[in-house]
Write a protein that holds these residues in place. Structure first.
Motif, PDB file in Angstrom:
ATOM      1  N   THR A 103       1.002  -1.543   0.305  1.00 59.67           N
ATOM      2  CA  THR A 103      -0.511   0.353   0.102  1.00 59.67           C
ATOM      3  C   THR A 103       0.916   1.585  -0.255  1.00 59.67           C
ATOM      4  O   THR A 103       1.782   1.439   0.810  1.00 59.67           O
ATOM      5  N   GLU A 115      -4.228   6.784  -1.588  1.00 66.68           N
ATOM      6  CA  GLU A 115      -3.898   5.785  -1.106  1.00 66.68           C
ATOM      7  C   GLU A 115      -4.350   4.768  -2.296  1.00 66.68           C
ATOM      8  O   GLU A 115      -5.659   4.573  -2.852  1.00 66.68           O
ATOM      9  N   ALA A 116      -3.157   3.442  -2.888  1.00 66.50           N
ATOM     10  CA  ALA A 116      -3.377   2.428  -3.821  1.00 66.50           C
ATOM     11  C   ALA A 116      -2.892   1.557  -3.047  1.00 66.50           C
ATOM     12  O   ALA A 116      -2.385   1.527  -1.755  1.00 66.50           O
ATOM     13  N   ARG A 117      -3.699   0.411  -3.354  1.00 66.34           N
ATOM     14  CA  ARG A 117      -3.563  -0.892  -2.803  1.00 66.34           C
ATOM     15  C   ARG A 117      -3.389  -2.136  -3.199  1.00 66.34           C
ATOM     16  O   ARG A 117      -4.719  -2.108  -4.792  1.00 66.34           O
ATOM     17  N   GLU A 154      -7.398  -1.748  -5.192  1.00 68.08           N
ATOM     18  CA  GLU A 154      -7.869  -0.496  -4.261  1.00 68.08           C
ATOM     19  C   GLU A 154      -7.577   1.062  -4.780  1.00 68.08           C
ATOM     20  O   GLU A 154      -6.061   0.812  -4.894  1.00 68.08           O
ATOM     21  N   ALA A 155      -8.449   1.481  -4.553  1.00 65.85           N
ATOM     22  CA  ALA A 155      -8.118   3.478  -4.690  1.00 65.85           C
ATOM     23  C   ALA A 155      -8.674   3.835  -3.352  1.00 65.85           C
ATOM     24  O   ALA A 155     -10.276   3.258  -3.229  1.00 65.85           O
TER      25      ALA A 155
END
Length: 335
Positions: A103, A115-117, A154-155
Motif C-alpha cells: 500500500t 492511497e493505492a493498494r 483498491e484506491a
C-alpha cells in the motif's frame, strides 16, 4: 517527525496503535521531555492526522485468515423426532487465505491524502465429507484445492474535515476493482481471489483524544455494483443473469492506549451487516442476511521515527465471521 500524527491514526483504524518516539537527546541543563501521548499527537500545531503534504508512506502487510464450517445434509424423512431414515452426509470445510499487500499513501495537502493498494492472494481449501447410509463408518473423503493470483486493486481518498478542536472527523471513499479472479471465472480446481464485482465504500471516522488514550469510531457503507455473470447450472446448461451482491453496512469502535514512547496497544469491536443478494432484481431463494461481528486486539512498536511494526488479531464472534485473522504491517515513511 511530522508524520507521527498520521501514523497514530493509521494504526488506530488498522488495529495496532502507535506512540510517538520523542527526542531523547538532552543536555545537562535541560529537563527531559514529558512522554508524548495521543493528545500531543493530535496537537493543532501539527499538520493534521493524515499524511502530511509531500510525504509518502509505503506500507507492506501480511494477513493470515482461517475460516471453518461444519454442515450436515439429510436426504430422507423423519419417523420420530430422534430417528431419521435416509442418507446423512456431514462435511467439514477449512479455508485458509494468505494475503500479501503493498500500500502506498501520499499527502496531496495536509488535509487530503490518496492511497493505492495491490494485494496478492493465496488460498488453500480443504473439504472433508463423510456419508452415513446405515453402513459401517468409512474414512471421510477429503478434497484439497490451492491457488494464488492477483487480488482486487483498491484506491482511496481521505479528507480531514476539521483541523482544530476534538473530536476530529475524517471522511473518505474507497474504490475496489475487479482485477482478482472472479468466482464465476473459476473452473476445475481453481479458486477465486476477488469478489468479481466493483464496489464503492464511503466512510466517516471520528477520533477523540482522551490523554493518554484515543477513542475512535468508524461508519461505512459498501455499495456493490451489479453486473451480468454467466455460469453452468446443475444440468450443465450455460446461464446468464444479472447479479446484485448485497450491500454492506459496517461499524467499528475501540480505544488505543500508549504504554510508553515506543509501545502501544488497542482494543476494538466491529460489526458488518451484509444484505441479501438479488438475481435479476429478485431475492435469491437461498440468500440470507449475514451478520459479521469480530473483536480486535493490536500492538504497535516504533522501530525508529520512520518505521513501525503493527501486529493485529481479529477473532470472529458470529458464525458468519472469519474464525481468526492475523495481520502484520510495516509502514515506512519517506519524506
Amino acid at each position: 517527525m511530522n508524520n507521527i500524527s498520521y501514523i497514530a491514526l493509521l494504526a488506530l483504524l488498522s488495529g495496532p496503535v502507535l506512540a510517538d518516539e520523542t527526542n531523547n537527546s538532552t543536555t545537562q541543563n535541560e529537563k527531559p521531555k514529558r512522554v508524548q501521548t495521543f493528545g500531543d499527537l493530535l496537537d493543532p500545531d501539527l499538520p493534521g492526522v493524515l499524511t502530511p503534504k509531500g510525504s509518502f508512506v509505503l506500507d507492506t502487510s501480511f494477513s493470515f485468515t482461517q475460516n471453518s464450517s461444519n454442515t450436515v445434509n439429510v436426504v430422507g424423512y423423519t419417523v420420530l423426532p430422534a430417528l431419521i431414515v435416509g442418507l446423512i452426509e456431514a462435511s467439514d470445510t477449512d479455508r485458509t487465505t494468505l494475503t500479501f499487500g503493498l500500500t502506498g499513501r501520499y499527502g496531496i495537502t495536509n488535509r487530503l491524502e490518496v492511497e493505492a493498494r495491490i494485494p496478492w492472494v493465496y488460498r488453500y481449501d480443504s473439504i472433508s465429507r463423510r456419508a452415513n447410509d446405515g453402513q459401517p463408518s468409512t474414512a471421510p473423503e477429503t478434497q484439497t484445492f490451492s491457488d494464488s493470483d492477483l487480488g482486487d486493486l483498491e484506491a482511496a481518498f481521505k479528507y480531514q474535515i476539521n483541523m482544530t478542536g476534538a473530536p476530529y472527523w475524517i471522511a473518505g471513499v474507497r474504490f475496489k476493482s475487479t482485477t482478482g479472479r472472479s468466482p464465476f471465472e473459476t473452473s476445475g480446481d481453481e479458486l477465486s481471489t476477488g469478489s468479481g464485482f466493483p464496489s464503492i465504500e464511503p466512510n466517516l471516522t471520528m477520533i477523540m483524544p482522551l490523554d493518554p488514550a484515543v477513542i475512535y469510531a468508524n461508519l461505512s457503507y459498501i455499495w456493490n455494483i451489479k453486473d451480468d455473470v454467466s455460469f453452468d447450472d446443475a444440468d450443465g446448461n450455460r446461464q446468464s443473469v444479472e447479479l446484485d451482491l448485497g450491500d454492506t453496512i459496517g461499524f467499528s469502535a475501540g480505544m488505543g492506549f500508549s504504554v510508553n514512547p515506543k509501545f502501544s496497544f488497542s482494543l476494538g469491536l466491529s460489526h458488518k451487516t451484509i444484505f441479501k443478494t438479488k438475481q435479476d432484481g429478485q431475492n435469491v431463494d437461498n440468500a440470507k442476511l449475514l451478520q459479521l461481528s469480530s473483536m480486535s486486539m493490536g500492538a504497535n512498536y516504533a522501530i525508529n521515527p520512520e518505521t513501525t511494526l503493527n501486529v493485529g488479531i481479529n477473532a470472529g464472534l458470529t458464525a458468519d465471521a472469519p474464525d481468526f485473522q492475523l495481520t502484520v504491517r510495516v509502514p515506512y515513511t519517506l519524506k
